[in-house]
Design a protein around this motif. Structure first.
Motif, short mmCIF file in Angstrom:
data_model
loop_
_atom_site.label_atom_id
_atom_site.label_comp_id
_atom_site.label_asym_id
_atom_site.label_seq_id
_atom_site.Cartn_x
_atom_site.Cartn_y
_atom_site.Cartn_z
N ILE A 1 -2.71 -1.24 -2.71
CA ILE A 1 -3.82 -0.62 -1.98
C ILE A 1 -3.59 0.89 -1.86
O ILE A 1 -2.48 1.32 -1.55
N ILE A 2 -4.64 1.66 -2.11
CA ILE A 2 -4.56 3.11 -1.91
C ILE A 2 -4.95 3.40 -0.47
O ILE A 2 -6.06 3.07 -0.04
N ASP A 3 -4.01 4.01 0.26
CA ASP A 3 -4.26 4.34 1.67
C ASP A 3 -4.67 5.81 1.77
O ASP A 3 -3.92 6.70 1.37
N VAL A 4 -5.87 6.04 2.31
CA VAL A 4 -6.40 7.41 2.39
C VAL A 4 -6.20 8.05 3.77
O VAL A 4 -6.74 9.12 4.04
N SER A 5 -5.43 7.39 4.64
CA SER A 5 -5.08 8.05 5.90
C SER A 5 -4.18 9.24 5.56
O SER A 5 -3.39 9.16 4.62
N HIS A 6 -4.31 10.30 6.31
CA HIS A 6 -3.47 11.51 6.17
C HIS A 6 -3.92 12.49 5.09
O HIS A 6 -3.49 13.64 5.09
N VAL A 7 -4.73 12.07 4.12
CA VAL A 7 -5.06 12.99 3.03
C VAL A 7 -6.23 13.90 3.42
O VAL A 7 -6.92 13.66 4.42
N THR A 8 -6.47 14.95 2.62
CA THR A 8 -7.59 15.86 2.89
C THR A 8 -8.90 15.19 2.44
O THR A 8 -8.90 14.23 1.68
N ASP A 9 -9.99 15.76 2.90
CA ASP A 9 -11.30 15.23 2.52
C ASP A 9 -11.49 15.28 1.01
O ASP A 9 -11.99 14.33 0.40
N LYS A 10 -11.07 16.40 0.41
CA LYS A 10 -11.23 16.53 -1.05
C LYS A 10 -10.47 15.44 -1.77
O LYS A 10 -10.95 14.86 -2.75
N SER B 1 -3.95 16.43 5.08
CA SER B 1 -4.86 17.01 6.07
C SER B 1 -4.12 17.85 7.11
O SER B 1 -4.71 18.70 7.76
N TYR B 2 -2.82 17.60 7.29
CA TYR B 2 -2.05 18.34 8.29
C TYR B 2 -1.51 19.66 7.76
O TYR B 2 -1.04 20.49 8.52
N ASP B 3 -1.50 19.83 6.42
CA ASP B 3 -0.92 21.05 5.86
C ASP B 3 -1.91 22.21 6.05
O ASP B 3 -3.12 22.00 6.19
N GLU B 4 -1.34 23.44 6.06
CA GLU B 4 -2.21 24.59 6.36
C GLU B 4 -3.11 24.98 5.19
O GLU B 4 -4.29 25.27 5.36
N GLU B 5 -2.52 25.02 4.00
CA GLU B 5 -3.28 25.43 2.81
C GLU B 5 -3.28 24.30 1.79
O GLU B 5 -2.26 23.65 1.61
N PRO B 6 -4.40 24.11 1.09
CA PRO B 6 -4.36 23.09 0.03
C PRO B 6 -3.54 23.59 -1.17
O PRO B 6 -3.53 24.79 -1.46
N TYR C 1 0.84 -1.20 0.00
CA TYR C 1 0.00 0.00 0.00
C TYR C 1 0.87 1.24 0.00
O TYR C 1 2.03 1.19 0.41
N THR C 2 0.30 2.31 -0.49
CA THR C 2 0.96 3.61 -0.37
C THR C 2 -0.02 4.61 0.22
O THR C 2 -1.15 4.73 -0.27
N THR C 3 0.41 5.26 1.30
CA THR C 3 -0.34 6.36 1.88
C THR C 3 0.00 7.57 1.01
O THR C 3 1.17 7.95 0.95
N LEU C 4 -0.99 8.15 0.34
CA LEU C 4 -0.68 9.12 -0.72
C LEU C 4 0.15 10.31 -0.21
O LEU C 4 1.02 10.80 -0.90
N ALA C 5 -0.15 10.79 0.99
CA ALA C 5 0.63 11.91 1.54
C ALA C 5 0.87 11.67 3.02
O ALA C 5 0.22 10.82 3.64
N HIS C 6 1.81 12.46 3.59
CA HIS C 6 1.95 12.42 5.05
C HIS C 6 1.59 13.80 5.61
O HIS C 6 0.47 14.26 5.40
N SER C 7 2.52 14.47 6.26
CA SER C 7 2.15 15.69 6.99
C SER C 7 2.11 16.96 6.13
O SER C 7 1.67 18.00 6.61
N LYS C 8 2.59 16.87 4.89
CA LYS C 8 2.56 18.04 3.99
C LYS C 8 2.03 17.63 2.63
O LYS C 8 2.15 16.46 2.22
N ASN C 9 1.48 18.61 1.92
CA ASN C 9 1.08 18.37 0.53
C ASN C 9 2.31 17.87 -0.22
O ASN C 9 3.42 18.31 0.04
N ASN C 10 2.08 16.98 -1.18
CA ASN C 10 3.20 16.56 -2.03
C ASN C 10 2.77 16.62 -3.49
O ASN C 10 1.73 17.21 -3.80
N HIS C 11 3.55 16.03 -4.38
CA HIS C 11 3.23 16.15 -5.81
C HIS C 11 2.04 15.27 -6.22
O HIS C 11 1.61 15.32 -7.36
N ILE C 12 1.53 14.50 -5.28
CA ILE C 12 0.39 13.61 -5.59
C ILE C 12 -0.94 14.20 -5.11
O ILE C 12 -1.94 14.14 -5.81
N CYS C 13 -0.93 14.76 -3.91
CA CYS C 13 -2.19 15.26 -3.35
C CYS C 13 -1.96 16.17 -2.14
O CYS C 13 -0.81 16.39 -1.73
N ASP C 14 -3.05 16.62 -1.55
CA ASP C 14 -2.99 17.47 -0.36
C ASP C 14 -3.05 16.62 0.93
O ASP C 14 -3.70 15.58 0.95
#
Ligand SMILES: [Zn+2]
Length: 411
Positions: free
Chosen positions: A215-224, A188-193, A173-186
Protein backbone atom coordinates in the motif's frame (compact mmCIF):
# COMPACT_ATOMS: atom_id res chain seq x y z
CA UNK A 1 -60.35 30.03 44.98
CA UNK A 2 -59.06 30.88 48.41
CA UNK A 3 -55.40 31.57 49.09
CA UNK A 4 -54.68 28.15 50.66
CA UNK A 5 -56.22 26.31 47.75
CA UNK A 6 -54.17 28.36 45.30
CA UNK A 7 -50.93 27.55 47.11
CA UNK A 8 -51.84 23.84 47.23
CA UNK A 9 -52.51 23.85 43.48
CA UNK A 10 -49.22 25.56 42.71
CA UNK A 11 -47.34 23.04 44.86
CA UNK A 12 -49.10 20.20 43.04
CA UNK A 13 -48.13 21.63 39.65
CA UNK A 14 -44.52 21.97 40.74
CA UNK A 15 -44.47 18.37 42.05
CA UNK A 16 -45.90 17.03 38.77
CA UNK A 17 -43.42 19.10 36.76
CA UNK A 18 -40.49 17.85 38.84
CA UNK A 19 -41.69 14.23 38.54
CA UNK A 20 -42.11 14.62 34.78
CA UNK A 21 -38.65 16.11 34.32
CA UNK A 22 -37.24 13.37 36.55
CA UNK A 23 -38.87 10.67 34.41
CA UNK A 24 -37.50 12.25 31.28
CA UNK A 25 -34.06 12.31 32.87
CA UNK A 26 -34.31 8.63 33.83
CA UNK A 27 -35.40 7.70 30.29
CA UNK A 28 -32.56 9.75 28.87
CA UNK A 29 -30.02 8.23 31.25
CA UNK A 30 -31.15 4.69 30.54
CA UNK A 31 -31.15 5.33 26.77
CA UNK A 32 -27.64 6.66 27.15
CA UNK A 33 -26.55 3.61 29.15
CA UNK A 34 -28.04 1.41 26.41
CA UNK A 35 -26.05 3.27 23.76
CA UNK A 36 -22.84 2.90 25.77
CA UNK A 37 -23.50 -0.80 26.17
CA UNK A 38 -24.11 -1.12 22.46
CA UNK A 39 -20.91 0.79 21.67
CA UNK A 40 -18.95 -1.67 23.82
CA UNK A 41 -20.64 -4.62 22.12
CA UNK A 42 -19.89 -3.29 18.63
CA UNK A 43 -16.25 -2.66 19.57
CA UNK A 44 -15.98 -6.36 20.43
CA UNK A 45 -18.19 -7.63 17.62
CA UNK A 46 -16.42 -5.88 14.76
CA UNK A 47 -12.78 -6.12 13.83
CA UNK A 48 -11.11 -2.85 14.76
CA UNK A 49 -8.03 -2.11 12.70
CA UNK A 50 -5.90 0.91 13.49
CA UNK A 51 -3.48 1.69 10.67
CA UNK A 52 -0.84 3.66 12.55
CA UNK A 53 0.67 3.36 16.00
CA UNK A 54 4.21 4.21 17.00
CA UNK A 55 4.61 1.53 19.66
CA UNK A 56 8.04 0.32 18.41
CA UNK A 57 9.59 3.78 18.53
CA UNK A 58 8.14 4.41 21.98
CA UNK A 59 9.65 1.13 23.22
CA UNK A 60 12.96 1.93 21.59
CA UNK A 61 13.11 5.00 23.78
CA UNK A 62 11.90 3.18 26.90
CA UNK A 63 11.27 -0.56 26.92
CA UNK A 64 8.10 -1.73 28.65
CA UNK A 65 6.29 -5.06 28.87
CA UNK A 66 3.30 -4.39 26.58
CA UNK A 67 1.77 -7.78 27.39
CA UNK A 68 0.76 -6.20 30.71
CA UNK A 69 -0.76 -2.87 31.65
CA UNK A 70 2.06 -0.38 31.19
CA UNK A 71 2.42 2.78 33.25
CA UNK A 72 3.05 4.96 30.23
CA UNK A 73 2.19 4.95 26.55
CA UNK A 74 -1.11 4.58 24.72
CA UNK A 75 -0.89 0.88 23.86
CA UNK A 76 -0.63 -2.40 25.74
CA UNK A 77 -2.43 -5.73 25.50
CA UNK A 78 -4.96 -5.32 28.37
CA UNK A 79 -6.04 -1.86 27.20
CA UNK A 80 -6.21 -2.99 23.56
CA UNK A 81 -8.47 -5.90 24.52
CA UNK A 82 -10.70 -3.63 26.59
CA UNK A 83 -11.02 -1.27 23.63
CA UNK A 84 -11.76 -4.07 21.17
CA UNK A 85 -8.64 -3.46 19.06
CA UNK A 86 -7.95 -6.51 16.89
CA UNK A 87 -5.30 -5.44 14.41
CA UNK A 88 -2.75 -2.69 14.53
CA UNK A 89 -0.20 -1.50 12.05
CA UNK A 90 2.98 -1.11 14.02
CA UNK A 91 4.93 1.74 12.44
CA UNK A 92 8.47 0.92 11.43
CA UNK A 93 9.32 4.57 11.85
CA UNK A 94 12.69 5.65 10.50
CA UNK A 95 13.76 9.16 11.64
CA UNK A 96 14.54 11.51 8.75
CA UNK A 97 18.19 11.94 9.78
CA UNK A 98 18.94 8.38 8.56
CA UNK A 99 18.42 9.53 4.99
CA UNK A 100 21.47 11.77 5.41
CA UNK A 101 23.71 9.81 7.73
CA UNK A 102 22.90 6.37 6.28
CA UNK A 103 21.74 3.23 8.06
CA UNK A 104 18.00 3.60 7.30
CA UNK A 105 17.73 0.08 5.89
CA UNK A 106 19.44 -1.45 8.93
CA UNK A 107 17.33 0.64 11.32
CA UNK A 108 14.11 -0.53 9.65
CA UNK A 109 15.34 -4.13 9.65
CA UNK A 110 16.04 -4.00 13.39
CA UNK A 111 12.66 -2.43 14.11
CA UNK A 112 10.96 -5.28 12.23
CA UNK A 113 12.93 -7.75 14.39
CA UNK A 114 11.62 -5.94 17.44
CA UNK A 115 7.97 -6.18 16.32
CA UNK A 116 8.37 -9.87 15.48
CA UNK A 117 9.82 -10.19 18.96
CA UNK A 118 6.46 -9.13 20.46
CA UNK A 119 4.75 -12.09 18.78
CA UNK A 120 7.61 -14.44 19.76
CA UNK A 121 7.76 -13.29 23.38
CA UNK A 122 4.00 -13.29 23.95
CA UNK A 123 2.56 -15.81 21.46
CA UNK A 124 -0.73 -16.03 23.32
CA UNK A 125 -1.25 -12.28 22.99
CA UNK A 126 0.24 -11.10 19.70
CA UNK A 127 0.46 -12.65 16.25
CA UNK A 128 1.93 -11.28 13.02
CA UNK A 129 -0.44 -10.52 10.12
CA UNK A 130 0.44 -10.03 6.45
CA UNK A 131 -2.97 -9.97 4.81
CA UNK A 132 -6.66 -9.29 5.25
CA UNK A 133 -7.22 -13.03 5.53
CA UNK A 134 -4.60 -13.33 8.31
CA UNK A 135 -6.43 -10.69 10.35
CA UNK A 136 -9.80 -12.35 9.71
CA UNK A 137 -8.49 -15.80 10.69
CA UNK A 138 -6.86 -14.49 13.83
CA UNK A 139 -9.87 -12.40 14.86
CA UNK A 140 -11.58 -13.84 17.92
CA UNK A 141 -8.76 -16.14 18.98
CA UNK A 142 -7.90 -13.65 21.71
CA UNK A 143 -4.71 -12.40 20.09
CA UNK A 144 -4.00 -9.05 18.52
CA UNK A 145 -2.79 -9.09 14.92
CA UNK A 146 0.35 -7.07 14.32
CA UNK A 147 0.77 -5.77 10.78
CA UNK A 148 3.64 -3.53 9.74
CA UNK A 149 4.16 -0.39 7.70
CA UNK A 150 7.40 1.53 7.15
CA UNK A 151 7.09 5.21 7.96
CA UNK A 152 9.57 7.03 5.70
CA UNK A 153 10.85 5.60 2.40
CA UNK A 154 14.49 6.23 3.40
CA UNK A 155 15.21 2.49 4.00
CA UNK A 156 14.63 1.79 0.30
CA UNK A 157 18.06 3.41 -0.11
CA UNK A 158 17.71 3.89 -3.85
CA UNK A 159 17.30 0.21 -4.59
CA UNK A 160 13.92 -1.21 -5.68
CA UNK A 161 15.04 -4.69 -4.60
CA UNK A 162 14.90 -3.42 -1.02
CA UNK A 163 11.16 -2.85 -1.37
CA UNK A 164 10.75 -6.52 -2.27
CA UNK A 165 12.96 -7.44 0.69
CA UNK A 166 10.77 -5.46 3.09
CA UNK A 167 7.60 -6.80 1.50
CA UNK A 168 8.90 -10.32 2.11
CA UNK A 169 9.58 -9.39 5.72
CA UNK A 170 5.88 -8.49 6.06
CA UNK A 171 5.78 -4.75 5.38
CA UNK A 172 2.39 -3.94 3.87
CA UNK A 173 2.60 -0.18 3.48
CA UNK A 174 5.26 2.44 3.12
CA UNK A 175 4.76 6.08 4.01
CA UNK A 176 6.80 7.66 1.22
CA UNK A 177 8.37 10.37 3.39
CA UNK A 178 8.37 11.57 6.99
CA UNK A 179 9.43 14.99 8.28
CA UNK A 180 12.00 15.79 5.57
CA UNK A 181 12.26 15.40 1.82
CA UNK A 182 13.99 12.16 0.91
CA UNK A 183 15.20 10.46 -2.27
CA UNK A 184 11.63 9.40 -3.10
CA UNK A 185 9.58 12.57 -2.67
CA UNK A 186 8.93 15.81 -0.81
CA UNK A 187 7.62 16.00 2.75
CA UNK A 188 4.87 18.39 3.87
CA UNK A 189 6.92 19.27 6.96
CA UNK A 190 10.04 20.33 5.03
CA UNK A 191 10.57 24.02 4.32
CA UNK A 192 11.44 23.88 0.62
CA UNK A 193 10.46 21.29 -1.96
CA UNK A 194 13.33 19.33 -3.46
CA UNK A 195 11.54 17.48 -6.25
CA UNK A 196 8.23 19.32 -6.57
CA UNK A 197 6.54 16.00 -5.89
CA UNK A 198 8.07 12.62 -6.60
CA UNK A 199 11.69 12.18 -7.64
CA UNK A 200 12.31 10.17 -10.83
CA UNK A 201 13.24 7.24 -8.56
CA UNK A 202 10.08 7.88 -6.51
CA UNK A 203 8.01 7.27 -9.65
CA UNK A 204 9.65 3.86 -9.98
CA UNK A 205 8.93 3.22 -6.31
CA UNK A 206 5.20 3.81 -6.92
CA UNK A 207 5.17 1.25 -9.77
CA UNK A 208 7.15 -1.29 -7.78
CA UNK A 209 4.88 -0.93 -4.76
CA UNK A 210 1.87 -1.50 -7.04
CA UNK A 211 3.53 -4.60 -8.46
CA UNK A 212 4.37 -5.98 -5.03
CA UNK A 213 0.98 -5.24 -3.51
CA UNK A 214 2.38 -2.81 -0.97
CA UNK A 215 0.00 0.00 0.00
CA UNK A 216 1.22 3.50 -0.84
CA UNK A 217 0.75 5.72 2.21
CA UNK A 218 0.30 9.39 1.34
CA UNK A 219 0.36 10.70 4.91
CA UNK A 220 3.24 13.18 5.43
CA UNK A 221 3.86 13.93 1.74
CA UNK A 222 3.31 17.27 -0.03
CA UNK A 223 0.20 17.98 -2.07
CA UNK A 224 2.21 17.80 -5.30
CA UNK A 225 3.52 14.37 -4.31
CA UNK A 226 -0.03 13.24 -3.56
CA UNK A 227 -1.36 14.35 -6.95
CA UNK A 228 1.50 12.66 -8.79
CA UNK A 229 1.04 9.44 -6.82
CA UNK A 230 -2.68 9.40 -7.58
CA UNK A 231 -1.96 9.89 -11.25
CA UNK A 232 0.68 7.15 -11.41
CA UNK A 233 -0.69 4.52 -9.06
CA UNK A 234 -2.53 1.54 -10.52
CA UNK A 235 -4.04 0.76 -7.13
CA UNK A 236 -5.95 2.83 -4.55
CA UNK A 237 -3.82 4.61 -1.97
CA UNK A 238 -4.26 5.25 1.76
CA UNK A 239 -3.53 8.11 4.12
CA UNK A 240 -2.80 5.88 7.12
CA UNK A 241 -2.85 8.69 9.70
CA UNK A 242 -4.09 12.06 8.42
CA UNK A 243 -7.11 14.22 9.19
CA UNK A 244 -9.05 16.95 7.37
CA UNK A 245 -7.39 20.24 6.44
CA UNK A 246 -10.88 21.72 6.57
CA UNK A 247 -10.30 21.98 10.35
CA UNK A 248 -6.65 23.02 10.14
CA UNK A 249 -6.50 25.57 7.30
CA UNK A 250 -3.17 25.86 5.53
CA UNK A 251 -1.64 22.84 7.27
CA UNK A 252 -0.35 20.57 4.53
CA UNK A 253 0.04 17.52 6.81
CA UNK A 254 -3.76 17.06 6.65
CA UNK A 255 -5.75 16.48 3.46
CA UNK A 256 -7.89 19.18 1.89
CA UNK A 257 -11.34 18.51 0.43
CA UNK A 258 -10.16 18.29 -3.16
CA UNK A 259 -7.56 15.68 -2.22
CA UNK A 260 -10.06 13.64 -0.20
CA UNK A 261 -12.41 13.67 -3.19
CA UNK A 262 -9.67 12.42 -5.49
CA UNK A 263 -8.53 9.82 -2.96
CA UNK A 264 -12.09 8.51 -2.79
CA UNK A 265 -12.55 8.59 -6.55
CA UNK A 266 -9.48 6.41 -6.73
CA UNK A 267 -11.04 3.96 -4.24
CA UNK A 268 -8.69 4.85 -1.37
CA UNK A 269 -9.33 5.70 2.27
CA UNK A 270 -8.33 8.37 4.79
CA UNK A 271 -7.62 6.94 8.23
CA UNK A 272 -8.26 9.72 10.71
CA UNK A 273 -5.39 10.76 12.97
CA UNK A 274 -6.58 11.38 16.57
CA UNK A 275 -3.82 13.86 17.51
CA UNK A 276 -5.22 17.11 18.92
CA UNK A 277 -3.24 19.28 16.48
CA UNK A 278 -4.69 17.20 13.61
CA UNK A 279 -8.35 17.44 14.53
CA UNK A 280 -8.89 20.79 16.26
CA UNK A 281 -8.57 24.18 14.64
CA UNK A 282 -7.84 25.83 17.98
CA UNK A 283 -5.08 23.40 19.00
CA UNK A 284 -3.59 23.46 15.50
CA UNK A 285 -3.39 27.25 15.64
CA UNK A 286 -1.77 27.09 19.04
CA UNK A 287 0.76 24.60 17.65
CA UNK A 288 1.51 26.75 14.61
CA UNK A 289 1.95 29.90 16.75
CA UNK A 290 4.26 28.06 19.10
CA UNK A 291 6.36 26.85 16.19
CA UNK A 292 6.47 30.33 14.66
CA UNK A 293 7.61 31.88 17.93
CA UNK A 294 10.33 29.26 18.45
CA UNK A 295 11.67 29.64 14.89
CA UNK A 296 11.77 33.44 15.19
CA UNK A 297 13.37 33.39 18.64
CA UNK A 298 16.05 30.91 17.61
CA UNK A 299 16.89 32.97 14.55
CA UNK A 300 16.95 36.30 16.39
CA UNK A 301 19.19 34.91 19.13
CA UNK A 302 21.25 32.71 16.85
CA UNK A 303 20.73 29.64 19.07
CA UNK A 304 22.44 26.44 17.94
CA UNK A 305 22.93 22.84 19.05
CA UNK A 306 22.24 22.13 22.72
CA UNK A 307 21.18 25.71 23.44
CA UNK A 308 18.57 25.50 20.73
CA UNK A 309 17.29 22.10 21.94
CA UNK A 310 17.09 23.42 25.51
CA UNK A 311 15.10 26.48 24.49
CA UNK A 312 12.61 24.42 22.46
CA UNK A 313 12.12 21.95 25.29
CA UNK A 314 11.62 24.62 27.93
CA UNK A 315 9.33 26.74 25.80
CA UNK A 316 7.15 23.75 24.93
CA UNK A 317 6.98 22.74 28.58
CA UNK A 318 5.96 26.25 29.61
CA UNK A 319 3.37 26.44 26.82
CA UNK A 320 1.66 23.06 26.65
CA UNK A 321 -0.89 22.52 23.91
CA UNK A 322 -4.55 22.18 24.84
CA UNK A 323 -6.26 18.84 24.36
CA UNK A 324 -8.93 18.48 21.70
CA UNK A 325 -12.15 16.62 22.45
CA UNK A 326 -13.37 13.29 21.11
CA UNK A 327 -16.10 15.29 19.33
CA UNK A 328 -13.35 16.86 17.17
CA UNK A 329 -12.36 13.42 15.91
CA UNK A 330 -16.00 12.63 15.19
CA UNK A 331 -16.30 15.95 13.32
CA UNK A 332 -13.39 14.91 11.10
CA UNK A 333 -14.98 11.53 10.35
CA UNK A 334 -18.28 13.28 9.70
CA UNK A 335 -16.63 15.75 7.35
CA UNK A 336 -15.24 12.96 5.15
CA UNK A 337 -18.59 11.17 5.19
CA UNK A 338 -20.49 14.31 4.13
CA UNK A 339 -17.89 15.07 1.46
CA UNK A 340 -17.47 11.67 -0.20
CA UNK A 341 -19.58 9.09 1.64
CA UNK A 342 -19.14 6.47 4.34
CA UNK A 343 -16.88 4.22 2.24
CA UNK A 344 -13.70 6.27 2.46
CA UNK A 345 -12.86 6.83 6.12
CA UNK A 346 -11.25 4.79 8.88
CA UNK A 347 -9.04 4.96 11.96
CA UNK A 348 -5.31 5.71 12.10
CA UNK A 349 -4.91 7.01 15.65
CA UNK A 350 -1.16 7.72 15.70
CA UNK A 351 -1.18 6.46 19.31
CA UNK A 352 2.28 6.58 20.84
CA UNK A 353 3.25 8.98 18.06
CA UNK A 354 1.60 12.24 19.12
CA UNK A 355 2.78 12.37 22.74
CA UNK A 356 0.14 13.11 25.39
CA UNK A 357 -1.59 15.54 23.10
CA UNK A 358 -4.65 13.33 22.56
CA UNK A 359 -8.29 14.37 22.77
CA UNK A 360 -10.26 13.99 25.98
CA UNK A 361 -12.09 10.68 25.74
CA UNK A 362 -9.53 9.17 23.34
CA UNK A 363 -6.39 8.87 25.38
CA UNK A 364 -5.40 5.30 24.57
CA UNK A 365 -6.36 2.02 22.88
CA UNK A 366 -9.04 1.28 25.48
CA UNK A 367 -11.11 4.20 24.13
CA UNK A 368 -12.46 2.97 20.76
CA UNK A 369 -15.87 2.25 22.37
CA UNK A 370 -16.10 5.95 23.32
CA UNK A 371 -15.66 6.85 19.67
CA UNK A 372 -18.27 4.31 18.58
CA UNK A 373 -20.64 5.68 21.22
CA UNK A 374 -20.22 9.21 19.83
CA UNK A 375 -20.88 7.95 16.30
CA UNK A 376 -24.01 6.10 17.45
CA UNK A 377 -25.20 9.28 19.16
CA UNK A 378 -24.81 11.08 15.85
CA UNK A 379 -27.02 8.52 14.16
CA UNK A 380 -24.39 6.35 12.51
CA UNK A 381 -25.73 2.84 11.88
CA UNK A 382 -24.04 -0.45 12.82
CA UNK A 383 -23.12 -0.93 9.18
CA UNK A 384 -21.55 2.55 9.00
CA UNK A 385 -19.50 1.76 12.09
CA UNK A 386 -18.41 -1.59 10.65
CA UNK A 387 -17.07 0.22 7.59
CA UNK A 388 -15.19 2.77 9.69
CA UNK A 389 -13.71 0.14 12.03
CA UNK A 390 -12.32 -2.13 9.30
CA UNK A 391 -14.56 -2.53 6.24
CA UNK A 392 -13.21 0.38 4.24
CA UNK A 393 -9.57 -0.28 4.95
CA UNK A 394 -9.93 -4.01 4.23
CA UNK A 395 -11.51 -3.16 0.88
CA UNK A 396 -8.50 -1.06 -0.06
CA UNK A 397 -5.97 -3.59 1.25
CA UNK A 398 -7.67 -6.33 -0.82
CA UNK A 399 -7.83 -4.08 -3.89
CA UNK A 400 -4.10 -3.40 -3.60
CA UNK A 401 -3.45 -7.17 -3.39
CA UNK A 402 -5.72 -7.77 -6.42
CA UNK A 403 -4.11 -4.98 -8.47
CA UNK A 404 -0.70 -6.52 -7.80
CA UNK A 405 -1.84 -9.95 -8.96
CA UNK A 406 -3.19 -8.43 -12.13
CA UNK A 407 -0.05 -6.38 -12.80
CA UNK A 408 2.21 -9.38 -12.27
CA UNK A 409 0.07 -11.65 -14.46
CA UNK A 410 0.48 -9.21 -17.37
CA UNK A 411 4.23 -9.73 -17.44
ZN1 LIG B 1 3.56 10.02 11.17
Amino acid sequence: MNKNKMIARRIAIVIVAVLFAGCQQITKTSADAELKKKANELAQKYIIVDTHQDVPYRLLKKMEDISKRTAGGNFDYPRAKKGGLDAVFMAVYVPAEYEEKGGAYAFADETIDMIEGFAEDWPDKFVMARSVSDVRKQFNDGRISLAMGIENGAPVEGNLANLKYFYDRGIRYTTLAHSKNNHICDSSYDEEPKWHGLSPFGMEVVSEMNRLGMIIDVSHVTDKTFYQVIQLSKAPVVATHSSCRHFTPGWERNMDDQMIKLLAKNGGVIQINFGSIFVSKQVNEQYKNRKKHITEYIEANNLKGKEKEKYIKEYNQKNPLADADISDVVANIDHVVKLVGIEYVGLGSDFDGVGDNLPNGLKDVSCYPNLIYELLKKGYTDEDIRKICYGNFFRVWSDVEMAALELRSKK
